[in-house]
Design an enzyme around this catalytic site. Sequence first.
Site, mmCIF file in Angstrom:
data_model
loop_
_atom_site.group_PDB
_atom_site.id
_atom_site.type_symbol
_atom_site.label_atom_id
_atom_site.label_comp_id
_atom_site.label_asym_id
_atom_site.label_seq_id
_atom_site.Cartn_x
_atom_site.Cartn_y
_atom_site.Cartn_z
ATOM 1 N N GLY A 11 -1.707 32.242 13.450
ATOM 2 C CA GLY A 11 -1.405 32.922 14.704
ATOM 3 C C GLY A 11 -1.878 32.114 15.899
ATOM 4 O O GLY A 11 -2.948 31.513 15.868
ATOM 5 N N ARG A 72 4.032 29.720 9.537
ATOM 6 C CA ARG A 72 3.472 29.984 8.208
ATOM 7 C C ARG A 72 4.134 29.032 7.219
ATOM 8 O O ARG A 72 5.278 28.622 7.402
ATOM 9 C CB ARG A 72 3.748 31.433 7.794
ATOM 10 C CG ARG A 72 3.341 32.470 8.828
ATOM 11 C CD ARG A 72 1.847 32.596 8.962
ATOM 12 N NE ARG A 72 1.474 33.621 9.942
ATOM 13 C CZ ARG A 72 0.234 33.908 10.293
ATOM 14 N NH1 ARG A 72 -0.766 33.246 9.746
ATOM 15 N NH2 ARG A 72 -0.015 34.848 11.196
ATOM 16 N N ASP A 103 -8.786 31.213 9.053
ATOM 17 C CA ASP A 103 -9.232 30.925 7.688
ATOM 18 C C ASP A 103 -8.106 30.411 6.796
ATOM 19 O O ASP A 103 -8.332 29.549 5.938
ATOM 20 C CB ASP A 103 -9.908 32.143 7.066
ATOM 21 C CG ASP A 103 -9.007 33.374 7.016
ATOM 22 O OD1 ASP A 103 -7.898 33.348 7.590
ATOM 23 O OD2 ASP A 103 -9.413 34.368 6.394
ATOM 24 N N THR A 125 -8.579 31.699 16.744
ATOM 25 C CA THR A 125 -8.012 32.998 16.384
ATOM 26 C C THR A 125 -8.597 34.063 17.300
ATOM 27 O O THR A 125 -9.810 34.050 17.564
ATOM 28 C CB THR A 125 -8.294 33.364 14.919
ATOM 29 O OG1 THR A 125 -7.979 34.745 14.693
ATOM 30 C CG2 THR A 125 -9.747 33.133 14.538
ATOM 31 N N ASP A 127 -9.111 37.084 16.647
ATOM 32 C CA ASP A 127 -9.870 38.098 15.912
ATOM 33 C C ASP A 127 -11.370 37.829 15.863
ATOM 34 O O ASP A 127 -12.151 38.724 15.530
ATOM 35 C CB ASP A 127 -9.349 38.230 14.482
ATOM 36 C CG ASP A 127 -7.995 38.916 14.417
ATOM 37 O OD1 ASP A 127 -7.629 39.587 15.401
ATOM 38 O OD2 ASP A 127 -7.307 38.780 13.387
ATOM 39 N N ASP A 129 -13.034 36.213 13.660
ATOM 40 C CA ASP A 129 -13.433 36.608 12.304
ATOM 41 C C ASP A 129 -13.837 35.425 11.426
ATOM 42 O O ASP A 129 -13.812 35.529 10.194
ATOM 43 C CB ASP A 129 -12.282 37.370 11.631
ATOM 44 C CG ASP A 129 -11.008 36.543 11.532
ATOM 45 O OD1 ASP A 129 -10.939 35.462 12.146
ATOM 46 O OD2 ASP A 129 -10.072 36.984 10.836
ATOM 47 N N ARG A 171 -7.033 43.122 11.825
ATOM 48 C CA ARG A 171 -6.668 43.623 10.495
ATOM 49 C C ARG A 171 -7.892 43.754 9.594
ATOM 50 O O ARG A 171 -8.068 44.740 8.905
ATOM 51 C CB ARG A 171 -5.634 42.691 9.866
ATOM 52 C CG ARG A 171 -5.087 43.195 8.523
ATOM 53 C CD ARG A 171 -4.035 42.262 7.949
ATOM 54 N NE ARG A 171 -4.601 40.973 7.581
ATOM 55 C CZ ARG A 171 -4.333 39.835 8.201
ATOM 56 N NH1 ARG A 171 -3.522 39.824 9.239
ATOM 57 N NH2 ARG A 171 -4.884 38.696 7.820
#
Length: 319
Positions: A11, A72, A103, A125, A127, A129, A171
């Site tokens: 992303g 992707r 990741d 990212t 996120d 994360d 997510r």
Amino acid sequence: MKKIGVLTSGGDAPGMNAAIRAVVRKSIYHEIEVYGIESGFQGLIDGHIKKMDIGSVGDIIQRGGTILRSARCEEFKTDAGQQKGIDQLEKHGIEGLIVIGGDGSFRGAQKLTEKGYPCIGVPGTIDNDIPGTDFTIGFDTALNTIIEAIDKIRDTATSHERTYVIEVMGRDAGDLALWAGLADGAESILIPEKKDDFQEVVERLQRGHDRGKKHSIIILAEGVGSGVTYGEKIQKATNLETRVTVLGYIQRGGSPTASDRVLASRLGAKAVDLLLEGRAGKMVGIKNNKIVDKNIMDVLIEAHTINEDMYKLSKELSI
């Protein structure tokens, strides 16, 4: 090392362009040729590789998204796909690769490193994360986008005395929801890392209503469930007029904040340094405002955790 490559994968995140710029200009400063690989690992397999110069990254530090684009690539998860990528790198004489992403992107970088091809990961990212770094590129910009949206929603929530459920990205990680909720004084923050008692949320809303509170804001990370479904449950349980806003992909776009531009520049430059030092299979990150590095493999096996003190504080302040 005379030639290195750079790609963005997964992303997109605001600040990726600033990281690309840093990689290109740091490389040229050290008289190293640098090649941009378009459309992530798919572009690597397909040979979409171009030499970059100083002008290639002019006037991009303030732009969101990624000029190298992203995609992707299921094929790259296979040995055959990874070998195709290595063949393309060798064809162009590229001796090391910098991968900017999350990741999933780091898994590709680790596979290449294991096969003798040196890679460095740069965490990009929204996120936030990725273990091993306090912040990832794009998080601060996305956070500010969310806060701006909540501020506007709060205006209409107050005018109409409504409860609003706002669904944000996340997510598997709740950092965006937690930070935004604390920054905007949300009554409840629902994140994947914590199982909130629905009845507790309802009681908190009811207490606020009983003392004359005109509106309430609930922040829900997408990993917890559907904001629309949760909003319906809230209205049914409280009989309070409830509306839902799903912020969606607006959170990924926009010009990066100063914080993200500086972070991306520092991380991108450090990634080049690591390649020149022969330290493959590393991820660059930031800890206590100092640039650090960590083995990608350790990052991939470590679980992301939230800031427990911040979560506790959000509960204490939303009484």
